[in-house]
Design an enzyme around this catalytic site. Sequence first.
Site, PDB file in Angstrom:
ATOM      1  N   ASP A 157       0.825  -1.217   0.000  1.00 22.46           N
ATOM      2  CA  ASP A 157       0.000   0.000   0.000  1.00 22.46           C
ATOM      3  C   ASP A 157       0.855   1.261   0.000  1.00 22.46           C
ATOM      4  OD1 ASP A 157      -2.096  -1.814   0.201  1.00 22.46           O
ATOM      5  OD2 ASP A 157      -2.250  -1.612   2.370  1.00 22.46           O
ATOM      6  N   ASP A 178      -0.455  -4.331  -3.814  1.00 21.97           N
ATOM      7  CA  ASP A 178      -1.472  -3.264  -3.899  1.00 21.97           C
ATOM      8  C   ASP A 178      -0.841  -1.896  -3.703  1.00 21.97           C
ATOM      9  OD1 ASP A 178      -3.243  -5.441  -4.035  1.00 21.97           O
ATOM     10  OD2 ASP A 178      -3.610  -5.404  -1.882  1.00 21.97           O
TER      11      ASP A 178
END
Length: 337
Positions: A157, A178
């Site tokens: 992230d 991600d």
Amino acid sequence: MIPIYILLLMVIVSSSFLFATSFAVSTDWSTAIRIKVDQSGYGDYKKIQDAIDVVPSNNSYNVLIWIEQGTYIEKVVVPADKPFITLSGSNSSTTIITWSDHGNIMECPTLSILATDFVARNLTIQNTYGAGDTAVALKVSADRAAFYGCRILSYQDTILDDKGMHYYSSCYIEGATDFICGDAASIFKKCHLHSTSERAGAITAQCRKSPFSSTGFIFLGCNITGVDTCLLGRPWGNYSRVVFAKTFMSSAVLSQGWDDWGHPSTHSTAYYGEYQCYGPGAATSGRVEWSQNLSNKEAKPFLTMDIIGGGAWLKPPPTHFENFSSIIYNSVDGNKY
């Protein structure tokens, strides 16, 4: 004799008032108040957060916080009531903002942008926590934020592209899982996306939740590399939307391209498109059936600046400066506070 703590309070209050009243109504974006941050003590402040804190609430003047080279170990927040701030270094490889935190995705970022009309130039923004948990380097939770020539680094992230309209130009973005996620409407132009995943980590996890939402991630003329294998994205939201156009994809990109994160229902709702991409990882013959190889007509809306409001809010860097130290020096009877 007035106690020193009262004198200091008078300095802070009066200088902030002068800053606000003298410059808050300016609309000349070619000129900026310049606040210098220098760890060596030759600037207005030694810490980035201290420079941000002196900007008054509801500021409407162009404020450039110039950060001299160095590694600044601090967690930095640009509050929602302090728009029109630019953080700038001269070279991203030598001007580094770094922190190590993990866990809560909203609280762990190294740099959090909560104010509109923010700009960052030539900075490294990193979270050094590493693998094993959410570790955001940059959180952007406001409209009209732009990043130029920045390096943004973490593992999981890396960028929480949370909400608002954003523009990333010529940035290097690195992560494994991600590492560009959130529900913003963003254009990434000529950015280098580098996956450090050792096994099929996703580059994007876009979080669009409604078919009527205008959000999504668009990558134009980018470059994708990786140390092993990676995927272009997986749906964090049911209506996740990501488009890669005219992007080089190295062999790190798996032939399937996309993953459904174990939710096959998203096959009919997510929008994952590719247009005129090239390189060994760009072959669409092995792509999942629910992604799209876009035609010229289908790609056209994604090749403009429309998703970020036309880009009318993007401004060139200022060319004229009023030094913050000079403002303070001339504020009261010619005496520097």
